[in-house]
Design a protein around this motif. Structure first.
Motif, mmCIF file in Angstrom:
data_model
loop_
_atom_site.group_PDB
_atom_site.id
_atom_site.type_symbol
_atom_site.label_atom_id
_atom_site.label_comp_id
_atom_site.label_asym_id
_atom_site.label_seq_id
_atom_site.Cartn_x
_atom_site.Cartn_y
_atom_site.Cartn_z
ATOM 1 N N ALA A 200 0.826 -1.209 0.000
ATOM 2 C CA ALA A 200 0.000 0.000 0.000
ATOM 3 C C ALA A 200 0.862 1.261 0.000
ATOM 4 C CB ALA A 200 -0.938 -0.006 1.196
ATOM 5 N N LEU A 201 2.041 1.175 0.574
ATOM 6 C CA LEU A 201 2.927 2.339 0.642
ATOM 7 C C LEU A 201 3.410 2.753 -0.738
ATOM 8 C CD1 LEU A 201 4.475 4.275 2.626
ATOM 9 C CD2 LEU A 201 6.382 2.649 2.456
ATOM 10 N N VAL A 202 3.534 1.786 -1.651
ATOM 11 C CA VAL A 202 4.075 2.078 -2.977
ATOM 12 C C VAL A 202 3.016 1.973 -4.069
ATOM 13 C CG1 VAL A 202 6.404 1.392 -2.318
ATOM 14 C CG2 VAL A 202 4.864 -0.323 -3.295
ATOM 15 N N GLY A 203 1.738 1.943 -3.666
ATOM 16 C CA GLY A 203 0.662 1.945 -4.650
ATOM 17 C C GLY A 203 0.359 0.607 -5.262
ATOM 18 N N ARG A 204 0.645 -0.467 -4.521
ATOM 19 C CA ARG A 204 0.386 -1.811 -5.012
ATOM 20 C C ARG A 204 -0.465 -2.583 -4.009
ATOM 21 N NH1 ARG A 204 1.310 -2.866 -10.383
ATOM 22 N NH2 ARG A 204 3.023 -1.538 -11.104
ATOM 23 N N THR A 205 -0.967 -3.752 -4.430
ATOM 24 C CA THR A 205 -1.697 -4.629 -3.525
ATOM 25 C C THR A 205 -1.046 -5.990 -3.397
ATOM 26 O OG1 THR A 205 -3.138 -5.383 -5.325
ATOM 27 C CG2 THR A 205 -3.903 -3.498 -4.014
ATOM 28 N N PRO A 207 2.313 -8.218 -3.006
ATOM 29 C CA PRO A 207 3.728 -8.088 -2.661
ATOM 30 C C PRO A 207 4.678 -8.470 -3.793
ATOM 31 C CG PRO A 207 2.521 -9.132 -0.863
ATOM 32 C CD PRO A 207 1.574 -9.039 -2.030
ATOM 33 N N GLN A 208 4.261 -9.381 -4.684
ATOM 34 C CA GLN A 208 5.138 -9.768 -5.786
ATOM 35 C C GLN A 208 5.393 -8.608 -6.742
ATOM 36 O OE1 GLN A 208 3.843 -12.869 -8.522
ATOM 37 N NE2 GLN A 208 5.946 -13.574 -8.799
ATOM 38 N N ASP A 209 4.476 -7.644 -6.785
ATOM 39 C CA ASP A 209 4.637 -6.490 -7.669
ATOM 40 C C ASP A 209 5.505 -5.395 -7.064
ATOM 41 O OD1 ASP A 209 3.054 -7.674 -9.581
ATOM 42 O OD2 ASP A 209 1.230 -6.626 -8.989
ATOM 43 N N VAL A 210 5.941 -5.572 -5.836
ATOM 44 C CA VAL A 210 6.755 -4.559 -5.152
ATOM 45 C C VAL A 210 8.228 -4.814 -5.458
ATOM 46 C CG1 VAL A 210 7.414 -3.597 -2.923
ATOM 47 C CG2 VAL A 210 5.042 -4.281 -3.340
ATOM 48 N N VAL A 211 8.941 -3.800 -5.910
ATOM 49 C CA VAL A 211 10.352 -3.945 -6.261
ATOM 50 C C VAL A 211 11.267 -3.253 -5.250
ATOM 51 C CG1 VAL A 211 9.863 -4.234 -8.715
ATOM 52 C CG2 VAL A 211 10.284 -1.940 -7.803
ATOM 53 N N LEU A 212 10.712 -2.857 -4.105
ATOM 54 C CA LEU A 212 11.494 -2.242 -3.031
ATOM 55 C C LEU A 212 11.401 -3.094 -1.776
ATOM 56 C CD1 LEU A 212 10.416 1.521 -3.350
ATOM 57 C CD2 LEU A 212 12.364 0.375 -4.439
ATOM 58 N N ALA A 213 12.529 -3.208 -1.080
ATOM 59 C CA ALA A 213 12.583 -3.887 0.214
ATOM 60 C C ALA A 213 13.315 -2.980 1.191
ATOM 61 C CB ALA A 213 13.311 -5.234 0.085
ATOM 62 N N GLU A 214 13.194 -3.282 2.476
ATOM 63 C CA GLU A 214 13.876 -2.481 3.482
ATOM 64 C C GLU A 214 15.379 -2.540 3.268
ATOM 65 O OE1 GLU A 214 14.519 -2.291 8.355
ATOM 66 O OE2 GLU A 214 13.202 -3.807 7.441
ATOM 67 N N ASP A 215 16.034 -1.379 3.372
ATOM 68 C CA ASP A 215 17.486 -1.316 3.278
ATOM 69 C C ASP A 215 18.068 -1.524 4.665
ATOM 70 O OD1 ASP A 215 20.124 -0.864 2.660
ATOM 71 O OD2 ASP A 215 19.922 1.320 2.573
ATOM 72 N N THR A 216 18.684 -2.666 4.880
ATOM 73 C CA THR A 216 19.228 -2.990 6.203
ATOM 74 C C THR A 216 20.710 -2.680 6.320
ATOM 75 O OG1 THR A 216 19.695 -5.265 5.501
ATOM 76 C CG2 THR A 216 17.529 -4.826 6.500
ATOM 77 N N THR A 217 21.304 -2.103 5.254
ATOM 78 C CA THR A 217 22.754 -1.884 5.252
ATOM 79 C C THR A 217 23.127 -0.475 5.660
ATOM 80 O OG1 THR A 217 22.774 -1.239 2.909
ATOM 81 C CG2 THR A 217 22.985 -3.587 3.420
ATOM 82 N N HIS A 218 22.186 0.473 5.583
ATOM 83 C CA HIS A 218 22.531 1.870 5.828
ATOM 84 C C HIS A 218 22.551 2.167 7.330
ATOM 85 C CE1 HIS A 218 22.978 6.120 5.162
ATOM 86 N NE2 HIS A 218 21.864 6.387 5.810
ATOM 87 N N THR A 219 23.668 2.736 7.789
ATOM 88 C CA THR A 219 23.810 3.047 9.210
ATOM 89 C C THR A 219 24.175 4.501 9.467
ATOM 90 O OG1 THR A 219 26.145 2.366 9.143
ATOM 91 C CG2 THR A 219 24.505 0.695 9.767
ATOM 92 N N GLY A 220 24.265 5.331 8.399
ATOM 93 C CA GLY A 220 24.674 6.721 8.556
ATOM 94 C C GLY A 220 23.536 7.620 8.972
ATOM 95 N N ASN A 221 23.815 8.925 8.986
ATOM 96 C CA ASN A 221 22.822 9.933 9.380
ATOM 97 C C ASN A 221 22.146 10.582 8.184
ATOM 98 O OD1 ASN A 221 23.370 9.578 12.157
ATOM 99 N ND2 ASN A 221 25.187 10.904 11.977
ATOM 100 N N ASP A 222 22.387 10.041 7.008
ATOM 101 C CA ASP A 222 21.790 10.597 5.801
ATOM 102 C C ASP A 222 20.270 10.521 5.919
ATOM 103 O OD1 ASP A 222 20.992 11.301 3.256
ATOM 104 O OD2 ASP A 222 22.620 10.217 2.276
ATOM 105 N N SER A 223 19.595 11.662 5.699
ATOM 106 C CA SER A 223 18.140 11.709 5.863
ATOM 107 C C SER A 223 17.381 11.221 4.636
ATOM 108 C CB SER A 223 17.699 13.142 6.194
ATOM 109 O OG SER A 223 18.023 14.014 5.120
ATOM 110 N N ARG A 224 18.080 10.953 3.542
ATOM 111 C CA ARG A 224 17.396 10.515 2.333
ATOM 112 C C ARG A 224 16.762 9.138 2.546
ATOM 113 N NH1 ARG A 224 22.010 11.061 -2.112
ATOM 114 N NH2 ARG A 224 23.062 9.845 -0.504
ATOM 115 N N ALA A 263 5.758 10.227 -1.122
ATOM 116 C CA ALA A 263 4.558 11.074 -1.108
ATOM 117 C C ALA A 263 3.465 10.554 -0.190
ATOM 118 C CB ALA A 263 4.005 11.208 -2.524
ATOM 119 N N ALA A 264 3.512 9.271 0.161
ATOM 120 C CA ALA A 264 2.439 8.673 0.968
ATOM 121 C C ALA A 264 2.187 9.486 2.243
ATOM 122 C CB ALA A 264 2.817 7.234 1.320
ATOM 123 N N PRO A 265 0.895 9.588 2.664
ATOM 124 C CA PRO A 265 -0.256 8.835 2.160
ATOM 125 C C PRO A 265 -0.948 9.465 0.946
ATOM 126 C CG PRO A 265 -0.929 10.147 4.024
ATOM 127 C CD PRO A 265 0.553 10.365 3.877
#
Length: 341
Positions: A200-205, A207-224, A263-265
């Protein structure tokens, strides 16, 4: 340098068409569109206008299993896939680029008119005019190409596209790709897709259509905002045959989903994609999708830059321009239907 490719799917080299507005009816145009599943082919017909200009008829279904996530409107990604298929067809049949050459995209700029995207009760025919700039074929067989595309629907301008791409002969492409040249081996080395971000966050229903997963490698303070690119090689539309690298349509979908997540919600509808493909995106290395701080232009449209980073290098960058039609995004349930109905 080209970093996003498609490949021909049939063996016979097409013969050149005569110089009038005709085509050789013995060719099944669907076999030249770069899809194994012919039900996924959108190109219905083509004809020659002159040596560098070709007219292509594209048929959009009432619903597509992947490219129409809502029941109301078509998408800029469906338009982009239509352009990709039209270029494959006109390159091989119209420009006599040999089948087996790999078409590598370097730059894509496309835009659609949102008021022309409403889904009708019947399938919709688009008329695409594909015009290539004059080009030279090198002795090796390589050709660097620029194509300009306009699309009309019912006589109204629906969209335009500018594409810079290169046609690579197989031997040269294999040398360029080295150990990654074999598509089946590249598929076998693909990293397993991580857990999908909330659809729902990326406009899909689905999960197979979702091409984003949580990034578990980033540990910095970058706000992006960051995600891991999720390449599910079992997806029937995005990967209907083995590829030696992650296709450009997957990267464009990732940029679109990232823009929606930022942009969500609120619902955002992408209407322009301006993309540079800098490097091939490999299956066997993680790729991070990075969204810059969004901006809103004077027309109230979202301007969102999304990039992919792999092995410390930017592999692609897309500026997504989108509109905000509704305050909340409510996608329809995904329907597994054929492209044509």
């Amino acid at each position: 340098m080209a970093r996003c490719t498609t490949n021909g799917l049939v063996d016979p080299r097409p013969q050149p068409s005569p110089p009038d507005i005709t085509h050789d009816a013995t060719h099944d145009v669907r076999r030249y569109a770069g899809k194994v599943d012919l039900d996924e082919v959108l190109v219905a017909d083509w004809r020659r206008v002159d040596d560098l200009t070709h007219a292509v008829t594209v048929r959009w279904p009432r619903h597509h299993a992947f490219y129409t996530p809502t029941p109301h409107d078509y998408t800029v990604l469906l338009f982009t896939e239509s352009v990709r298929q039209a270029l494959a067809v006109t390159s091989h049949l119209g420009l006599d680029i040999p089948v087996g050459h790999r078409m590598g995209w370097e730059l894509l700029s496309c835009t659609v008119a949102p008021d022309c995207l409403a889904i009708d009760t019947d399938p919709t025919d688009l008329e695409l005019t594909v015009t290539h700039d004059p080009f030279t074929r090198r002795r090796s067989g390589l050709a660097r190409l620029t194509a300009r595309v306009t699309a009309t629907r019912g006589g109204r301008l629906l969209g335009t596209a500018l594409i810079h791409y290169t046609a690579y002969p197989p031997a040269l492409y294999d040398r360029l790709r080295g150990e990654h040249a074999d598509a089946r081996e590249a598929f076998a080395r693909a990293l397993p897709p991580g857990p999908a971000t909330d659809p729902a966050l990326v406009g899909r229903t689905d999960p197979q259509d979702v091409v984003l997963a949580e990034d578990t490698t980033h540990t910095g303070n970058d706000s992006r905002r960051r995600w891991a690119l999720r390449a599910d090689t079992t997806h029937p539309v995005l990967f209907d045959h083995p590829h030696d690298h992650i296709p450009g349509m997957v990267l464009l979908e990732a940029a679109s989903q990232a823009a929606q997540a930022v942009a969500a919600p609120r619902r955002v509808v992408p209407i322009e994609l301006d993309t540079t493909f800098s490097r091939y995106v490999e299956f066997d290395e993680p790729c991070t999708i990075v969204a810059e701080e969004p901006e809103v232009d004077a027309l109230g449209r979202l301007r969102q830059v999304v990039s992919g980073v792999q092995c410390g290098e930017t592999v692609f960058s897309t500026r997504v321009t989108g509109i905000f039609p509704d305050p909340v995004f409510i996608p329809r349930q995904r329907k597994h239907v054929a492209v044509r109905d």
